[in-house]
Scaffold this active site. Sequence first.
Site, PDB file in Angstrom:
ATOM      1  N   SER A 170      71.144  15.839  45.444  1.00 30.25           N
ATOM      2  CA  SER A 170      70.933  17.177  46.018  1.00 30.25           C
ATOM      3  C   SER A 170      69.668  17.228  46.849  1.00 30.25           C
ATOM      4  O   SER A 170      69.581  17.950  47.847  1.00 30.25           O
ATOM      5  CB  SER A 170      70.819  18.217  44.898  1.00 30.25           C
ATOM      6  N   ASP A 230      74.682  26.797  48.651  1.00 34.41           N
ATOM      7  CA  ASP A 230      73.867  26.469  47.487  1.00 34.41           C
ATOM      8  C   ASP A 230      73.781  27.654  46.525  1.00 34.41           C
ATOM      9  O   ASP A 230      74.663  28.519  46.522  1.00 34.41           O
ATOM     10  CB  ASP A 230      72.479  26.017  47.951  1.00 34.41           C
ATOM     11  N   HIS A 260      67.612  25.818  42.774  1.00 36.67           N
ATOM     12  CA  HIS A 260      68.174  24.692  43.528  1.00 36.67           C
ATOM     13  C   HIS A 260      68.262  24.971  45.019  1.00 36.67           C
ATOM     14  O   HIS A 260      67.849  24.154  45.854  1.00 36.67           O
ATOM     15  CB  HIS A 260      69.557  24.373  42.951  1.00 36.67           C
TER      16      HIS A 260
END
Length: 779
Positions: free
Chosen positions: A562, A152, A223
């Site tokens: 996601s 990530d 994220h």
Amino acid sequence: MRRSVVIGVFFYLWSSVLQGKVWPQEEKREVYVVYMGAAPDDSSKDLLRESHLQLLSSVLTREQQVEKNLIRTYKHGFSGFTARLSKEEALAISKKAGVVSVFVDPIYQLHTTRSWDFLQRTSLETDSNPDDGREDTAASRQTYDTIIGLLDTGIWPESLSFKDDGMTDVPKRWKGVCMEGSNFTSSNCNKKLIGARYYSSDSDSAMPPEQINGISARDTYGHGTHTASTAAGNSVMDASYYGLAAGTAKGGSTSSRIAMYRVCFDDVGCPGSAILSGFDDAIADGVDMISVSLGAPAYYQPDFEKDPIAIGAFHAVAKGVTVVCSAGNDGPSSSSVVNAAPWILTVAATTIDRFFESDVILGDNKAIKGDGINFSSLKKSPVYPLIYGETARSNSSSSDRSASHCDVGTLDSKKIQGKIVLCKHLKNDTSETSKLEELKGSEAVGAILIDDLEKDVANTYISFPATKISSQEAAEILSYINSTKNPVATILPTVTVTKYRPAPSVAYFSSRGPSSQTSSILKPDIAAPGVNILASWIPRSGSSYVPPGQKPSAFNLVSGTSMACPHVAGVAAIVKAWNPSWSPAAIRSAIMTTATQVNNEKAPLTTDSGSTATPYDIGAGEVSPTAALQPGLVYETEPGDYLQFLCNYGYSSSKISLITTIPEGFECPKNSSNEFISDLNYPSIAVSSFSGKESKTVNRIATNVGSEEDVTYIVSVNAPSELDVKVTPNKLHFTKNMKKLCYQVIFSATNSSVKGDVFGSITWSDGVHRVRSPFVVTT
């Protein structure tokens, strides 16, 4: 990507090969990945880099320095390297012995706590208290210390979600490191966050940190912090997003360890070479599963041998590591699902029973329900002039349509100043962000967006009052505007609405099947919450992120597949903890065959449009954390099954032998064909190119993993009227000495009217367990 999905706006395109004829001395050199299949045994791994250098030197001219052009090598889970090459040099290497594929380094994009409580309730199909102790019971039975690796954007180690209070020592099998870098030291890791690595887009990961452009494993986007805390974050009380979604935020497997592999960067996106490095290191470090919330866009789906995620996942699964990936955010278009290799557990996104309501109050005091996250400072009484975008068209705009959509440059700023503007918004319009920025710059006081597609995904507008409504609700507002001399309105600040119905439903952005790579494998596999998920975030300052008078939030509400992916990774971690010896295939099977197909109204799951969801939307259904722990039966996929799949997919025996170790004497059958892919021992069934004139037989092998050794399962079939579906035998009697049993599913057309895709399911039950497999038959 759509603005409403929030994540990955700028992680979009990949490098392309220079086109046209160019003289060799002038040709642009690009980064290529050279994939060489399975890595050799440990005794010869030290020689790999040397062999890669020799291979590279064989195609370079004397002027080209080998060490300067070799970027990184792969030697743990698989063999290969990344290097700067010309097109001719890449072609030359592709013809060398031992090379499986050579491809330009692609740039992939990101597919971006009540959700866990909601899953616990829906999995039991009751309205019971979400805090009734079931998750604690699951934790108390764990016998294995699971490690979740995430590929990530990095991690914010100071987040409360990653504290290690009360955790035991790091498992001795862990071989990873806490890689130091800019603003990140080894002390940032602990017993929860046990490892962190990062990979520059243009430097070898083994280089000293000071030589890698000042980067580190620290998340600069948010994220990776969000996905890591969703999968395995600690319970954090009094969590919220500036007061919204207040409660306790927690990950799916709070006892699991986290290892972060930063493969995405603000300036370049997610290079395939970095993704491969992440897989390679994660395998060697000793993770139990890998969560990957990124992938190629739907319009670029490389073959398995040129897809970094498919390559890395193949070798991870071969080493016993479960790989969970997001399905993509290119829905609701069909055949948009990515990460669809059969060794990957592919996750679609759904809503939960939480709604962020920001209502519009009209001058006649009628309330219109809107959806959006804003912290409006407008008066609660409707005193602000209300205008439709079409009415505010500027003289320079030639289109009423463009003005009604408030496209950039189409409105007269004098007509909208001090007013709330009603705008249409469609999928292919100017971005929502651009529209709102222009409205705000023209001193409009708020915006109402008419958006049927995105209406269930609450976008974040912070201090600019904005909300979304459906066309049906817009008709009421337009009627009021057209019947009132001086229409007025106001937009209320957002409030959190819980126990929203129906839920779950499929998010509009969630990519759909069938897979464009092979329609004989049903994808996606499973669905999980992916809309407005509250999880940890990096603290950001500035008016674009923080409401006036507030401090930066340690949590954020984000949408995307996601966010769905780490939900399933968390469930997989708990399944692994309960069943340490289970393979990735058994874990996948347990999750798929126990999934839920009904919502909180006890009705079939639906899509964002209200239609009944099909397996192309949700795979086997919504993940059920509780039921997945004790599935009864599982469908094991042995290494030889994947070899047979590759044969049927079209790979030759010689190419397969380069990709992975094969049994001595193995050869692809001469009759290998796509039509036999349906026989892969998968928890779902997909039959493509069904003629209807002849029956189609599909084979499966079920393994008893229940506590009862002597048990009988009886089959039931749910089939559409166009199909006759027979299962033989219709009973499976397992004993102490007979834990695996075979059966066949025979599909026949009942008439000649079978067209398109038809769906159904077969379910085995022993009175306690229900082992369900969805199927799709395509004519």
